[in-house]
Design a protein around this motif. Structure first.
Motif, PDB file in Angstrom:
ATOM      1  N   VAL A  16     -29.817   1.502 -71.073  1.00  0.00           N
ATOM      2  CA  VAL A  16     -29.543   1.328 -69.638  1.00  0.00           C
ATOM      3  C   VAL A  16     -30.188   0.056 -70.308  1.00  0.00           C
ATOM      4  N   GLU A  17     -29.391  -0.959 -70.101  1.00  0.00           N
ATOM      5  CA  GLU A  17     -30.114  -2.182 -69.951  1.00  0.00           C
ATOM      6  C   GLU A  17     -30.760  -3.151 -69.114  1.00  0.00           C
ATOM      7  N   LYS A  18     -29.297  -2.886 -67.934  1.00  0.00           N
ATOM      8  CA  LYS A  18     -29.821  -3.816 -67.090  1.00  0.00           C
ATOM      9  C   LYS A  18     -29.190  -2.874 -66.030  1.00  0.00           C
ATOM     10  N   ALA A  19     -29.771  -2.873 -64.504  1.00  0.00           N
ATOM     11  CA  ALA A  19     -29.344  -2.516 -63.629  1.00  0.00           C
ATOM     12  C   ALA A  19     -29.481  -2.783 -61.249  1.00  0.00           C
ATOM     13  N   TYR A  20     -28.321  -2.865 -60.891  1.00  0.00           N
ATOM     14  CA  TYR A  20     -29.091  -3.636 -59.749  1.00  0.00           C
ATOM     15  C   TYR A  20     -28.296  -2.436 -58.691  1.00  0.00           C
ATOM     16  N   LYS A  21     -29.636  -2.214 -57.314  1.00  0.00           N
ATOM     17  CA  LYS A  21     -28.854  -1.632 -56.080  1.00  0.00           C
ATOM     18  C   LYS A  21     -28.130  -2.945 -55.365  1.00  0.00           C
ATOM     19  N   LEU A  22     -27.240  -1.544 -54.141  1.00  0.00           N
ATOM     20  CA  LEU A  22     -26.755  -2.830 -53.185  1.00  0.00           C
ATOM     21  C   LEU A  22     -26.688  -1.765 -52.870  1.00  0.00           C
ATOM     22  N   ILE A  23     -27.239  -1.621 -51.509  1.00  0.00           N
ATOM     23  CA  ILE A  23     -26.922  -1.092 -50.100  1.00  0.00           C
ATOM     24  C   ILE A  23     -27.333   0.836 -51.571  1.00  0.00           C
ATOM     25  N   ARG A  24     -26.672   1.010 -50.836  1.00  0.00           N
ATOM     26  CA  ARG A  24     -26.226   2.616 -51.421  1.00  0.00           C
ATOM     27  C   ARG A  24     -25.810   2.447 -53.482  1.00  0.00           C
ATOM     28  N   ASP A  25     -25.194   1.670 -53.344  1.00  0.00           N
ATOM     29  CA  ASP A  25     -24.291   1.553 -55.068  1.00  0.00           C
ATOM     30  C   ASP A  25     -25.265   0.487 -55.854  1.00  0.00           C
ATOM     31  N   GLY A  48     -27.576  -5.529 -47.558  1.00  0.00           N
ATOM     32  CA  GLY A  48     -26.459  -5.811 -48.768  1.00  0.00           C
ATOM     33  C   GLY A  48     -26.148  -6.188 -49.456  1.00  0.00           C
ATOM     34  N   ASN A  49     -27.548  -7.033 -49.537  1.00  0.00           N
ATOM     35  CA  ASN A  49     -28.302  -8.144 -50.940  1.00  0.00           C
ATOM     36  C   ASN A  49     -28.602  -7.100 -51.904  1.00  0.00           C
ATOM     37  N   ALA A  50     -28.419  -7.675 -53.070  1.00  0.00           N
ATOM     38  CA  ALA A  50     -28.081  -6.656 -54.741  1.00  0.00           C
ATOM     39  C   ALA A  50     -29.693  -6.994 -54.936  1.00  0.00           C
ATOM     40  N   SER A  51     -30.723  -6.214 -55.643  1.00  0.00           N
ATOM     41  CA  SER A  51     -31.910  -6.354 -55.843  1.00  0.00           C
ATOM     42  C   SER A  51     -31.668  -5.888 -57.429  1.00  0.00           C
ATOM     43  N   GLU A  52     -32.543  -6.038 -58.417  1.00  0.00           N
ATOM     44  CA  GLU A  52     -32.658  -5.828 -59.777  1.00  0.00           C
ATOM     45  C   GLU A  52     -33.875  -4.673 -59.974  1.00  0.00           C
ATOM     46  N   ILE A  53     -33.098  -3.143 -60.027  1.00  0.00           N
ATOM     47  CA  ILE A  53     -34.257  -2.242 -60.410  1.00  0.00           C
ATOM     48  C   ILE A  53     -34.473  -1.605 -61.355  1.00  0.00           C
TER      49      ILE A  53
END
Length: 125
Positions: free
Chosen positions: A33-42, A9-14
């Protein structure tokens, strides 16, 4: 952050190159697209025009909801950090003409600050 961190459940920049390929069907011409973060599957995807929240649903994750929010529609947002006993952090985003916020929970995560900072930089333009 690794796979285990994302599953917890920790967000990580992808990498945005991967996201651009995945989102090519819904991005408008010239949108970047300028930034993206993943949170589990979202995913939280920040483009130069909008915030896109990707919500994978079901056991397989084949059903996907793309929630597109123009930055000008975000009226306010809040971050609630984790405490000693409540280890969850929370991000709430209010959109014009709605009373209830969009809520996302994080597990004792420092990257909630990165997401909040990205959100602030786009909304406050």
């Amino acid at each position: 952050m690794g796979i285990l961190s994302g599953l917890m459940g920790n967000a990580s920049e992808i990498d945005i190159k991967h996201v651009e390929r995945e989102f090519e069907k819904i991005l408008v011409e010239g949108e970047q697209v300028e930034k993206a973060y993943k949170l589990i599957r979202d995913l939280f995807v920040f483009t130069d025009k909008r915030l896109i929240l990707l919500d994978k649903q079901g056991v397989t994750g084949k059903k996907v909801e793309y929630h597109s929010i123009p930055y000008k529609s975000i009226t306010h947002f809040s971050v609630e950090t984790a405490g000693n006993f409540d280890l969850d952090s929370e991000l709430k985003i209010w959109i014009s003409a709605t009373q209830m916020p969009i809520e996302k929970q994080f597990k004792n995560d420092k990257n909630i600050y990165g997401i909040q900072k990205s959100l602030a930089s786009y909304v406050l333009r």
